[in-house]
Design an enzyme around this catalytic site. Structure first.
Site, PDB file in Angstrom:
ATOM      1  N   GLU A 143       0.810  -1.224   0.000  1.00 11.87           N
ATOM      2  CA  GLU A 143       0.000   0.000   0.000  1.00 11.87           C
ATOM      3  C   GLU A 143       0.837   1.265   0.000  1.00 11.87           C
ATOM      4  O   GLU A 143       0.438   2.285  -0.579  1.00 11.87           O
ATOM      5  CB  GLU A 143      -0.956  -0.002   1.199  1.00 11.87           C
ATOM      6  CG  GLU A 143      -2.075  -1.018   1.113  1.00 11.87           C
ATOM      7  CD  GLU A 143      -1.705  -2.390   1.669  1.00 11.87           C
ATOM      8  OE1 GLU A 143      -2.573  -3.284   1.692  1.00 11.87           O
ATOM      9  OE2 GLU A 143      -0.533  -2.551   2.094  1.00 11.87           O
TER      10      GLU A 143
ATOM     11  N   PHE B 230     -12.031  -7.561  13.200  1.00 11.23           N
ATOM     12  CA  PHE B 230     -10.883  -7.954  12.389  1.00 11.23           C
ATOM     13  C   PHE B 230     -10.556  -6.865  11.367  1.00 11.23           C
ATOM     14  O   PHE B 230     -11.417  -6.415  10.625  1.00 11.23           O
ATOM     15  CB  PHE B 230     -11.167  -9.275  11.675  1.00 11.23           C
ATOM     16  CG  PHE B 230     -10.065  -9.721  10.753  1.00 11.23           C
ATOM     17  CD1 PHE B 230      -8.832 -10.104  11.269  1.00 11.23           C
ATOM     18  CD2 PHE B 230     -10.248  -9.738   9.377  1.00 11.23           C
ATOM     19  CE1 PHE B 230      -7.804 -10.515  10.423  1.00 11.23           C
ATOM     20  CE2 PHE B 230      -9.238 -10.158   8.527  1.00 11.23           C
ATOM     21  CZ  PHE B 230      -8.010 -10.540   9.054  1.00 11.23           C
ATOM     22  N   GLN B 231      -9.319  -6.428  11.362  1.00 10.86           N
ATOM     23  CA  GLN B 231      -8.797  -5.397  10.468  1.00 10.86           C
ATOM     24  C   GLN B 231      -9.537  -4.063  10.594  1.00 10.86           C
ATOM     25  O   GLN B 231      -9.647  -3.303   9.637  1.00 10.86           O
ATOM     26  CB  GLN B 231      -8.777  -5.885   9.011  1.00 10.86           C
ATOM     27  CG  GLN B 231      -7.743  -6.979   8.789  1.00 10.86           C
ATOM     28  CD  GLN B 231      -7.461  -7.262   7.332  1.00 10.86           C
ATOM     29  OE1 GLN B 231      -8.303  -7.039   6.472  1.00 10.86           O
ATOM     30  NE2 GLN B 231      -6.269  -7.771   7.043  1.00 10.86           N
TER      31      GLN B 231
ATOM     32  N   LYS C  90     -18.090  -1.208   4.902  1.00 12.78           N
ATOM     33  CA  LYS C  90     -18.438  -2.273   3.959  1.00 12.78           C
ATOM     34  C   LYS C  90     -19.939  -2.284   3.661  1.00 12.78           C
ATOM     35  O   LYS C  90     -20.342  -2.540   2.515  1.00 12.78           O
ATOM     36  CB  LYS C  90     -17.990  -3.623   4.519  1.00 12.78           C
ATOM     37  CG  LYS C  90     -17.967  -4.730   3.466  1.00 12.78           C
ATOM     38  CD  LYS C  90     -17.242  -5.964   3.970  1.00 12.78           C
ATOM     39  CE  LYS C  90     -17.115  -7.003   2.866  1.00 12.78           C
ATOM     40  NZ  LYS C  90     -16.381  -8.214   3.334  1.00 12.78           N
TER      41      LYS C  90
ATOM     42  N   MET D 262      23.872   9.755   3.054  1.00 11.00           N
ATOM     43  CA  MET D 262      23.698  11.082   3.640  1.00 11.00           C
ATOM     44  C   MET D 262      23.909  11.052   5.147  1.00 11.00           C
ATOM     45  O   MET D 262      24.512  11.966   5.718  1.00 11.00           O
ATOM     46  CB  MET D 262      22.307  11.637   3.305  1.00 11.00           C
ATOM     47  CG  MET D 262      22.133  13.098   3.698  1.00 11.00           C
ATOM     48  SD  MET D 262      23.335  14.201   2.904  1.00 11.00           S
ATOM     49  CE  MET D 262      22.556  14.446   1.309  1.00 11.00           C
TER      50      MET D 262
END
Length: 577
Positions: free
Chosen positions: A59, A121-122, A171, A484
């Protein structure tokens, strides 16, 4: 179905979302499916010809790709992910887009409304997480609210000072039915994207610029975001005004323009930094006086009267107190000032830049671009590639020494040609942003410069390049260090290289495993041929250039130091170590 002609047709929330995206003019989405967003992906299945969904490998890759797409195309980037970890993996990209004013519409799935707050869940409270790093964030719990939310999101993301917007859609809102109708948003009562500009502000700015004996213009990304390149060019040329750019402002005006004196800031060019503290009028256009440009504010341009043009009222008098502020979109405000501007002639002032330019070339640039050392230099690799592309390519960078060398030595002839992570400095940005840039500007050559550290943060996006057979050119400037950080350790921490040396894999084998044509060079005699081969190849190409492992980016202004406190070379003590 032509969604623009659709009037109150019944459909699911997911179908409404897809049709809303089509109505908003979206043709490309970067995303990754999952349970809480699956209904939307099912709806996408029926619109493959109209909507090009790019399946990334993470993602974070999706949102950086959307950023690259937006920066290259000038359009809004769109990302589609699931709930929980799918949404939380976007936070870095949201922060990056917020700091660099990149317009994004980010859509995340969410658990059913009845499960909110139950640690389902999630489930993740993405609204609270994203609130500080977005222009607007909203949770949509009803199918009938989706079209309006999408319309508002595009309006907010793309107008005023652009930025990211996040829509979190439950959902059940995706599954339930609604009567669909889409109308573009053109006004929101609580939102004023472009502040009003008063006539006296225009007049005061013109008067001050006309009176200047030693004017210096600072160009920021606001010129590009406002699509005001031509207007600014006419302003500069009429006033005979020398200018330099912030890193994100590079490419707004061609690199070879005679009024262009390079880049400002910590690793910028000597002459504009030195003359910042010698000019009598400092004219800032679409830039925010970031600390990497100003150094210590206490010693920043104390002799100059400052004119600041910006669309964001919050930036005016925030860091640097101004004599005149001109709020508004620079595409509208700059031409009004140009009309009142006298034809300028600042030949003597412009000549004052030359000694600094000569010193920088002799002490820094010549040794970087035309070295007599055995090892390849980062700068010379960048220089060879920009020359081979006639300075017409899009340069995408990761973060670190590869970024600074690219900004310093890649040259530009067209706008929107440098895509990099400025404000947040996100390692791992380069590869996915380059993917997005290619989708945003498919007819342009895209060169992605990465270091061995940042590349390994999003290396999995080689899979996206493979799946879509993308013709991007990836250049690894490999010094086997976090370069760096190592430079700072060498300069300010007495060479204590704490956790910066990298033990790296065989990058060529990894690239070849993803069916990307590859080549590794370590000798100067191989470089030209390798660059020609890379650019001639019809498809993705991975060029690993083994560069000196302890190279330095100079000039350098130490953090929180005066902009004239410029270091051009390592100290004798550093050389001995």
């Amino acid at each position: 179905m032509d969604v623009k002609d659709t009037d109150k047709e019944s459909m699911t929330g997911s179908e409404a979302l897809v049709n809303s995206l089509l109505a908003a003019g979206v043709d490309t989405i970067f995303g990754y499916p999952g349970g809480a967003i699956m209904p939307v992906f099912d709806a996408l299945y029926h619109h493959k010809k109209e909507l090009n969904h790019i399946l990334v490998r993470h993602e974070q890759g999706a949102i950086h790709a959307a950023q690259g797409y937006a920066r290259a195309s000038g359009q809004v980037g769109v990302t589609l992910v699931t709930s929980g970890p799918g949404a939380t993996n976007l936070i870095t990209g949201l922060t990056d887009a917020m700091m660099d004013s990149t317009p994004l519409v980010v859509i995340s799935g969410q658990v059913n409304s009845k499960l909110l707050g139950s640690d389902a869940f999630q489930e993740a409270d993405v609204i609270s997480l994203a609130l500080p790093v977005t222009k607007w964030v909203v949770q949509v719990r009803r199918a009938e609210d989706i079209a309006t939310a999408i319309s508002k999101a595009f309006y907010i993301a793309s107008t005023g000072r652009p930025g990211p917007v996040l829509l979190d859609i439950t959902k059940d809102a995706q599954i339930n039915s609604c009567q669909f109708s889409y109308a573009p948003t053109t006004y929101l009562r609580s939102y004023m994207p472009v502040p009003e500009t008063a006539a006296h502000q225009i007049a005061q700015a013109a008067e001050l610029i006309n009176s200047a004996k030693r004017p210096l213009v600072l160009l920021g990304q606001g010129v590009l975001l406002g699509k005001a390149e031509q207007e600014v060019l006419e302003f500069l040329e009429k006033g005979d005004l020398p200018f330099a750019s912030t890193m994100l402002g590079l490419s707004a005006i061609p690199s070879n323009h005679p009024l262009n004196f390079g880049m400002l800031g910590m690793h910028g060019n000597v002459s504009p930094n030195m003359n910042t503290n010698a000019c009598d009028v400092l004219i800032a256009i679409g830039m925010r006086f970031d600390d990497r440009v100003t150094g210590s504010l206490d010693s920043y341009a104390p002799q100059a009267k400052v004119v600041h043009f910006d669309i964001d009222l919050a930036e005016l008098n925030k860091n640097v107190i101004c004599e005149v502020t001109v709020p508004g979109n620079v595409k509208q405000t700059i031409p009004q000032v140009t009309t009142l501007l006298k034809a300028g002639n600042h030949s003597a002032w412009k000549e004052s830049f030359s000694p600094w330019d000569t010193q920088e070339f002799d002490e820094v640039i010549a040794g970087e671009l035309f070295p007599n050392t055995p090892a390849l230099k980062m700068g010379e690799v960048v220089h060879h590639i920009t020359q081979a592309t006639q300075n017409k390519a899009i340069c995408v960078t990761d973060v670190g020494q590869n970024q600074m060398m690219s900004a310093r030595y890649f040259k530009f002839t067209e706008p929107r040609s440098l895509i990099t992570s400025g404000g947040l400095g996100t390692m791992g940005f380069g590869l996915p942003a380059g993917i997005g840039a290619k989708f945003g500007a498919p007819d342009r050559t895209v060169c992605i410069f990465v270091g061995d550290g940042g590349l390994q943060m999003t290396l999995q996006e080689f899979g996206t390049i493979m799946q879509y057979n993308l013709n991007v050119k990836i250049i690894l400037l490999n010094n086997n260090f976090l370069g760096m950080v190592r430079q700072w350790q060498e300069m300010f921490f007495e060479n204590r290289y704490s956790e910066t040396e990298m033990v790296n894999p065989d990058f060529i084998k990894i690239a070849e495993a993803y069916r990307i044509k590859s080549r590794k060079v370590s000798q100067r005699s191989e470089l030209d041929e390798a660059v020609r081969e890379m650019l001639a190849h019809d498809g993705a190409y991975f060029l690993e250039a083994v560069v000196e492992n302890k190279g330095m980016v100079f000039p350098m202004i130490p953090a929180d130091s005066c902009v004239t406190n410029i270091i051009l070379k390592p100290s004798l003590q550093e050389k001995e170590k």
